[in-house]
Enzyme design. Structure first.
Site, mmCIF file in Angstrom:
data_model
loop_
_atom_site.group_PDB
_atom_site.id
_atom_site.type_symbol
_atom_site.label_atom_id
_atom_site.label_comp_id
_atom_site.label_asym_id
_atom_site.label_seq_id
_atom_site.Cartn_x
_atom_site.Cartn_y
_atom_site.Cartn_z
ATOM 1 N N ASP A 12 0.852 -1.190 0.000
ATOM 2 C CA ASP A 12 0.000 0.000 0.000
ATOM 3 C C ASP A 12 0.885 1.236 0.000
ATOM 4 O O ASP A 12 0.935 2.007 0.960
ATOM 5 C CB ASP A 12 -0.930 -0.033 1.212
ATOM 6 C CG ASP A 12 -1.869 -1.230 1.163
ATOM 7 O OD1 ASP A 12 -2.310 -1.577 0.050
ATOM 8 O OD2 ASP A 12 -2.141 -1.814 2.218
ATOM 9 N N LYS A 34 0.666 -8.104 -2.596
ATOM 10 C CA LYS A 34 -0.637 -7.574 -3.015
ATOM 11 C C LYS A 34 -0.456 -6.171 -3.555
ATOM 12 O O LYS A 34 0.156 -5.314 -2.911
ATOM 13 C CB LYS A 34 -1.623 -7.541 -1.850
ATOM 14 C CG LYS A 34 -3.003 -6.989 -2.235
ATOM 15 C CD LYS A 34 -3.985 -7.020 -1.075
ATOM 16 C CE LYS A 34 -3.817 -5.852 -0.133
ATOM 17 N NZ LYS A 34 -4.342 -4.578 -0.729
ATOM 18 N N ASP A 61 -5.398 -6.621 -6.343
ATOM 19 C CA ASP A 61 -6.568 -6.434 -5.480
ATOM 20 C C ASP A 61 -7.328 -5.175 -5.886
ATOM 21 O O ASP A 61 -7.209 -4.127 -5.266
ATOM 22 C CB ASP A 61 -6.083 -6.341 -4.031
ATOM 23 C CG ASP A 61 -7.199 -6.078 -3.036
ATOM 24 O OD1 ASP A 61 -8.332 -6.504 -3.305
ATOM 25 O OD2 ASP A 61 -6.927 -5.451 -1.994
ATOM 26 N N LYS A 63 -10.844 -5.362 -6.658
ATOM 27 C CA LYS A 63 -12.215 -5.513 -6.165
ATOM 28 C C LYS A 63 -13.268 -5.039 -7.166
ATOM 29 O O LYS A 63 -14.117 -4.193 -6.871
ATOM 30 C CB LYS A 63 -12.395 -4.740 -4.847
ATOM 31 C CG LYS A 63 -11.469 -5.153 -3.720
ATOM 32 C CD LYS A 63 -11.746 -4.328 -2.461
ATOM 33 C CE LYS A 63 -10.845 -4.715 -1.309
ATOM 34 N NZ LYS A 63 -9.458 -4.222 -1.490
ATOM 35 N N HIS A 65 -16.534 -4.455 -9.215
ATOM 36 C CA HIS A 65 -17.943 -4.545 -8.810
ATOM 37 C C HIS A 65 -18.745 -3.660 -9.761
ATOM 38 O O HIS A 65 -18.760 -2.432 -9.638
ATOM 39 C CB HIS A 65 -18.096 -4.061 -7.367
ATOM 40 C CG HIS A 65 -19.480 -4.283 -6.800
ATOM 41 N ND1 HIS A 65 -19.789 -4.025 -5.495
ATOM 42 C CD2 HIS A 65 -20.628 -4.743 -7.363
ATOM 43 C CE1 HIS A 65 -21.070 -4.301 -5.271
ATOM 44 N NE2 HIS A 65 -21.589 -4.737 -6.397
ATOM 45 N N ASP A 66 -19.405 -4.306 -10.727
ATOM 46 C CA ASP A 66 -20.170 -3.560 -11.726
ATOM 47 C C ASP A 66 -21.102 -4.549 -12.405
ATOM 48 O O ASP A 66 -21.235 -5.694 -11.955
ATOM 49 C CB ASP A 66 -19.202 -2.889 -12.722
ATOM 50 C CG ASP A 66 -19.747 -1.577 -13.265
ATOM 51 O OD1 ASP A 66 -20.913 -1.559 -13.736
ATOM 52 O OD2 ASP A 66 -19.026 -0.559 -13.230
ATOM 53 N N ILE A 67 -21.738 -4.134 -13.484
ATOM 54 C CA ILE A 67 -22.605 -5.055 -14.206
ATOM 55 C C ILE A 67 -21.745 -6.178 -14.797
ATOM 56 O O ILE A 67 -20.537 -6.001 -15.021
ATOM 57 C CB ILE A 67 -23.424 -4.334 -15.283
ATOM 58 C CG1 ILE A 67 -22.512 -3.720 -16.344
ATOM 59 C CG2 ILE A 67 -24.311 -3.264 -14.656
ATOM 60 C CD1 ILE A 67 -23.266 -3.160 -17.531
ATOM 61 N N PRO A 68 -22.327 -7.360 -15.038
ATOM 62 C CA PRO A 68 -21.523 -8.504 -15.470
ATOM 63 C C PRO A 68 -20.637 -8.243 -16.684
ATOM 64 O O PRO A 68 -19.462 -8.636 -16.698
ATOM 65 C CB PRO A 68 -22.583 -9.579 -15.766
ATOM 66 C CG PRO A 68 -23.700 -9.250 -14.827
ATOM 67 C CD PRO A 68 -23.735 -7.747 -14.766
ATOM 68 N N ASN A 69 -21.153 -7.603 -17.717
ATOM 69 C CA ASN A 69 -20.369 -7.392 -18.926
ATOM 70 C C ASN A 69 -19.158 -6.498 -18.662
ATOM 71 O O ASN A 69 -18.059 -6.751 -19.173
ATOM 72 C CB ASN A 69 -21.246 -6.782 -20.020
ATOM 73 C CG ASN A 69 -20.520 -6.672 -21.342
ATOM 74 O OD1 ASN A 69 -20.098 -7.677 -21.914
ATOM 75 N ND2 ASN A 69 -20.367 -5.457 -21.841
ATOM 76 N N THR A 125 -13.002 -6.028 6.050
ATOM 77 C CA THR A 125 -12.643 -6.215 7.457
ATOM 78 C C THR A 125 -12.704 -4.922 8.266
ATOM 79 O O THR A 125 -12.580 -4.953 9.490
ATOM 80 C CB THR A 125 -11.241 -6.834 7.594
ATOM 81 O OG1 THR A 125 -10.307 -6.085 6.809
ATOM 82 C CG2 THR A 125 -11.244 -8.280 7.118
ATOM 83 N N ARG A 216 0.694 -2.855 6.969
ATOM 84 C CA ARG A 216 1.460 -1.928 7.793
ATOM 85 C C ARG A 216 2.336 -2.560 8.863
ATOM 86 O O ARG A 216 3.427 -2.028 9.130
ATOM 87 C CB ARG A 216 0.502 -0.902 8.414
ATOM 88 C CG ARG A 216 0.049 0.151 7.407
ATOM 89 C CD ARG A 216 -1.164 0.931 7.870
ATOM 90 N NE ARG A 216 -2.376 0.117 7.819
ATOM 91 C CZ ARG A 216 -3.604 0.616 7.938
ATOM 92 N NH1 ARG A 216 -3.773 1.912 8.130
ATOM 93 N NH2 ARG A 216 -4.651 -0.174 7.867
#
Length: 239
Positions: A12, A34, A61, A63, A65-69, A125, A216
């Site tokens: 990070d 990562k 990483d 992540k 997250h949207d419509i399938p196409n 988390t 960290r």
């Protein structure tokens, strides 16, 4: 020495200079890193090329997250980079995860490369019980995490990202071959920071985790290599 691939160190960091300093300092103690949003959005694919050039494995990483196409097309592009593991949000739903799985498999076959593992994020988390109430879910966090894990498994996803506290329940529900990646891992005596559902390295592994993501406590340490080696020693306390 080959680093224990159960430990994934979260880079990070904001730029390549910091990344190179950390990776070179840690050396052969760690073989899996990562790359998250902050680093990828600032440096792009060159950080992946750098780590691959050092024979490191990479968990990218982002992540999705949207419509399938849209997710499918995004993952098709990301598969070309050569990361070992990619992820989506399980809350995107069954059809989105199925489209994601197909896209990664098809692109890897087209390129003639090993298919990267595809995992799904359950509940972040950083979410505690107070925040969970604000989201107005009708199940408790642990129940919902297991539900999302089973949904991901139904979609053909390789595993999930979940807190160490839910790892044992996921293992019981989804079996030994379903990958569980746990952030929120803190060595004994370390600061909690912005994590809520946490465990020690040995505790996370005892609960059934395959990979531990640690940021960290290693990357902000005065001596990152020594910090990584100390966590590896804690991991060996399992069993």
């Amino acid at each position: 020495m080959q680093g224990d691939k159960r430990l994934i160190v979260a880079l990070d960091a904001p730029d390549m200079d910091r990344v190179a300093c950390l990776v070179e300092t840690i050396g052969d103690a760690v073989s899996y890193y990562k790359v998250g949003m902050e680093l990828y959005y600032s440096e792009g694919s060159k950080v992946i090329s750098y780590l691959r050039g050092l024979d490191k494995e990479i968990f990218l990483d982002l992540k999705l997250h949207d419509i399938p196409n849209t997710v499918a097309r995004g993952l098709s592009s990301l598969t070309t980079l050569g990361a070992s593991m990619l992820n989506v949000h399980a809350s995107g739903g069954l059809r989105m995860m199925e489209a994601a799985r197909r896209s990664v498999a098809e692109k890897a076959a087209e390129l003639g490369i090993a298919r990267p593992k595809l995992i799904a994020v359950t509940i972040l988390t950083s979410i505690d019980e107070t925040e969970w109430v604000n989201l107005r879910h009708d199940k408790n966090i642990a129940e919902y995490v297991v539900h999302l894990a089973q949904l991901a498994q139904c979609a053909g996803i390789d595993g999930v990202v979940a807190s160490p506290q839910e790892a044992a329940a996921i293992r019981a529900a989804c079996g030994d071959n379903f990958i569980i990646v746990t952030p929120g891992v803190r060595p004994q005596g370390a600061a909690v920071n912005d994590q809520s559902r946490i465990a020690t390295p040995a505790g996370a592994l005892k609960n059934g985790a395959h990979h531990l993501v640690v940021g960290r406590p290693i990357t902000a340490a005065t001596d990152p290599r020594s910090a990584a080696l100390a966590i590896l020693r804690e991991m060996r306390e399992k069993g």
